[in-house]
Design an enzyme around this catalytic site. Sequence first.
Site, PDB file in Angstrom:
ATOM      1  N   ARG A 123       0.833  -1.200   0.000  1.00 23.13           N
ATOM      2  CA  ARG A 123       0.000   0.000   0.000  1.00 23.13           C
ATOM      3  C   ARG A 123       0.874   1.258   0.000  1.00 23.13           C
ATOM      4  O   ARG A 123       1.894   1.309   0.695  1.00 23.13           O
ATOM      5  CB  ARG A 123      -0.861  -0.013   1.268  1.00 23.13           C
ATOM      6  CG  ARG A 123      -1.835   1.145   1.415  1.00 23.13           C
ATOM      7  CD  ARG A 123      -2.916   1.098   0.386  1.00 23.13           C
ATOM      8  NE  ARG A 123      -4.079   1.906   0.755  1.00 23.13           N
ATOM      9  CZ  ARG A 123      -5.056   2.172  -0.107  1.00 23.13           C
ATOM     10  NH1 ARG A 123      -5.010   1.737  -1.349  1.00 23.13           N
ATOM     11  NH2 ARG A 123      -6.108   2.880   0.277  1.00 23.13           N
ATOM     12  N   THR A 427      -8.447   1.418 -10.647  1.00 25.44           N
ATOM     13  CA  THR A 427      -7.799   0.208 -10.172  1.00 25.44           C
ATOM     14  C   THR A 427      -7.967  -0.950 -11.151  1.00 25.44           C
ATOM     15  O   THR A 427      -8.812  -0.908 -12.045  1.00 25.44           O
ATOM     16  CB  THR A 427      -8.366  -0.191  -8.788  1.00 25.44           C
ATOM     17  OG1 THR A 427      -8.294   0.928  -7.945  1.00 25.44           O
ATOM     18  CG2 THR A 427      -7.643  -1.328  -8.149  1.00 25.44           C
ATOM     19  N   GLU A 466      -3.407   8.277  -3.832  1.00 25.60           N
ATOM     20  CA  GLU A 466      -3.991   7.322  -2.875  1.00 25.60           C
ATOM     21  C   GLU A 466      -4.331   7.933  -1.521  1.00 25.60           C
ATOM     22  O   GLU A 466      -5.210   7.440  -0.807  1.00 25.60           O
ATOM     23  CB  GLU A 466      -3.024   6.152  -2.661  1.00 25.60           C
ATOM     24  CG  GLU A 466      -3.690   4.863  -2.257  1.00 25.60           C
ATOM     25  CD  GLU A 466      -4.522   4.288  -3.400  1.00 25.60           C
ATOM     26  OE1 GLU A 466      -5.715   4.065  -3.180  1.00 25.60           O
ATOM     27  OE2 GLU A 466      -3.974   4.094  -4.512  1.00 25.60           O
ATOM     28  N   ASP A 469      -7.644   8.471   0.082  1.00 26.35           N
ATOM     29  CA  ASP A 469      -8.379   7.416   0.801  1.00 26.35           C
ATOM     30  C   ASP A 469      -8.370   7.623   2.320  1.00 26.35           C
ATOM     31  O   ASP A 469      -9.091   6.927   3.033  1.00 26.35           O
ATOM     32  CB  ASP A 469      -7.808   6.027   0.473  1.00 26.35           C
ATOM     33  CG  ASP A 469      -8.372   5.462  -0.827  1.00 26.35           C
ATOM     34  OD1 ASP A 469      -9.155   6.162  -1.491  1.00 26.35           O
ATOM     35  OD2 ASP A 469      -8.029   4.319  -1.169  1.00 26.35           O
ATOM     36  N   GLY A 511     -12.848  -0.842  -8.069  1.00 26.18           N
ATOM     37  CA  GLY A 511     -14.127  -0.176  -7.838  1.00 26.18           C
ATOM     38  C   GLY A 511     -14.244   0.568  -6.519  1.00 26.18           C
ATOM     39  O   GLY A 511     -15.355   0.727  -6.007  1.00 26.18           O
ATOM     40  N   GLY A 512     -13.108   0.997  -5.929  1.00 23.70           N
ATOM     41  CA  GLY A 512     -13.190   1.733  -4.674  1.00 23.70           C
ATOM     42  C   GLY A 512     -13.915   0.892  -3.636  1.00 23.70           C
ATOM     43  O   GLY A 512     -13.734  -0.332  -3.564  1.00 23.70           O
TER      44      GLY A 512
HETATM   45  N1  GLU Z   1      -8.219   3.492  -3.555  1.00 23.47           N
HETATM   46  C1  GLU Z   1      -9.105   2.392  -3.576  1.00 23.47           C
HETATM   47  C2  GLU Z   1      -8.778   1.405  -2.494  1.00 23.47           C
HETATM   48  O1  GLU Z   1      -7.669   1.318  -2.079  1.00 23.47           O
HETATM   49  C3  GLU Z   1      -9.054   1.685  -4.862  1.00 23.47           C
HETATM   50  C4  GLU Z   1      -9.538   2.549  -5.927  1.00 23.47           C
HETATM   51  C5  GLU Z   1     -10.437   1.847  -6.839  1.00 23.47           C
HETATM   52  O2  GLU Z   1     -10.583   0.664  -6.835  1.00 23.47           O
HETATM   53  O3  GLU Z   1     -11.014   2.488  -7.634  1.00 23.47           O
HETATM   54  O4  GLU Z   1      -9.605   0.686  -2.062  1.00 23.47           O
END
Ligand code: GLU
Length: 618
Positions: A123, A427, A466, A469, A511-512
């Site tokens: 990460r 992602t 990132e 987040d 997908g966040g």
């Molecule tokens: N930043 C997100 C995460 O770490 C991923 C971003 C995404 O999947 O679009 O969960």
Amino acid sequence: MRPTPALTSAAASALVVGVLAAAPPAPAQAPPAASTQTAQAAERPTAKIPTAVGTGGAVSTVDPEASAAALKVLKRGGNAADAAVAAAATLGVTEPYSAGLGGGGYFVFYDAESGKVSTIDGRETAPKKMPSDAFIDPATGKPYNFTPELVTSGVSVGTPGTPATWERALRKYGTLSLADALKPAIKVATRGFKVDETFRQQTLDNEERFRAFKATKKLFLPKGDAPAVGSIFTNPDLADTYTDLAARGMKAFYRGKLAKLMVDIVRDPRTTKSTDLPVPRGYLSRSDLRDYKVLGQAPTKISYRGYDVYGMAPSSSGGSTVGEALNILERTDFTGKAPEQVLHHYLEAGALAFADRAKYLGDPRFVDVPLPTLLSDKFAAERACSLDPAKAAVKPVAAGDAAAYDGVCPAPAAGGTTDADTENISTTNLTVADKWGNVVEYTLTIEQTGGSGMVVPRHGFILNNELTDFSTVFDPADPNRIQPGKRPRSSMSPTIVLKDGKPFLALGSPGGSTIITTVLQMLVNRIDLGMSIEQAIAAPRSSPRNTASVTSEPEFITAYGAALTALGHKLVPAGDAFTSAAQIGAATAIEFGPGGQLTAVSEPVRRGGGAARVVDPK
Ligand code: GLU
């Protein structure tokens, strides 16, 4: 190895018919072997093949070039870790807005010899000098706007973990040198790949901010426009960067000239004269890069209806949230239940687990995460008390009390609060299996599509954003508050499911925060609703994240909206019908059948469809 569907076969086929009717086009059948092989032989692999069945190794990614790279490695005797790194590096070329050297991710490995699952946490990490008020504009004393200030900024760039992840994965699990693993990607970056609709559209979606940076404009808006569909896109700078790293190892990323260049642009973003985008400066330093470390850590593990489900431990919230929701679902016997009832439970369990995610999840090196509790059956038993089979709870629901629980139903808690959700949708995810039985599930990202928007000059890759987040409003009680050196909470959920100690299914998605629900829903589809893995990935999705209304794909609403609304759920369509935002996730998976049979699946439709391949087609 096969799950026993909890539904009667009549109910299962009724559901599948519903799904097929509701999903955009029906999930494709396994293509004839000949077409698979022709696609593989092509100089520039472009065929989007959603399903491949066979033996000897398999891969699924969102991209034909990346899947071809992995397949080549597998065919030449590389193992799943080698192939996963080769595919990931190729995705850095063909999916540069979703992943690459400038980002981070989570790598999950099943080792066939020992039967063990282990993980790498790669990460991105907050700079050591990042203050808790980093998201406050010093000029005004007020919080930066999320868009455009925070997303297109130096302040959101975390120390990248992807280069170190590849190096660690190859050393710990692989057989290839970094140089060999990067070869296919160097080739694709040099000879170029064919631009598709998704690539062009993602460029257009980012046009304003890409124009704001000289290096980004030059690379991704050549001749002033997004690359045309069907044109060949080369990235010689990235080919050179990979070639240099291949020769000198990843220390050449974390130290020396490239490290200095990254620090310089994060601290003083090089914008074009014509842009009026405000681009806040960041805190990355050379010592952040020099000291970056991936973390080897135990996976999360829960058992679900006879399967062992392994996921990613914090700093990701993926493993704990998927695991807790499954534990809650396991309290109910779905035998003979209508699909709508199963989905009602799915929506409720997702909300309950998200409430606990918001209250307890953060980087465990900084905050106390009660992980064993969140994954325990006893805690799930208490949480399941508030799940009414006849009625949806009012959202947001309150979090459980991880400090005091005994498996006995507590008095109903007052309403909860919704966690502000600023995770973006980007992602990429990949799944690989080799002929020895090793399996990789790997999700990697640069956060939102196009990351920070900043290409590292002369190096051909984008830096992540990132750190968006982290919670954007600082609250000392929030486990996901900004702290120097901390990893922001992720939702990435690379998941490997074993049955009797052997792989049954590996899956993941971008997908966040919807990643969690996509993985959860696919597991429910496969294990509880008796769908095949092709059907489980194609089926329309809904994403319960403890909000008053549940974002759902329009096809989900068409299929189940009436029944679920009658139970009190409020379903709202994701995005609109004309953009890809109407779709949730872009998953990949491999299912392991008897006799070494592998079924690799990717999306038939979402994000333009993916690319599944097997070494020896059936
Ligand atoms: N930043 C997100 C995460 O770490 C991923 C971003 C995404 O999947 O679009 O969960």
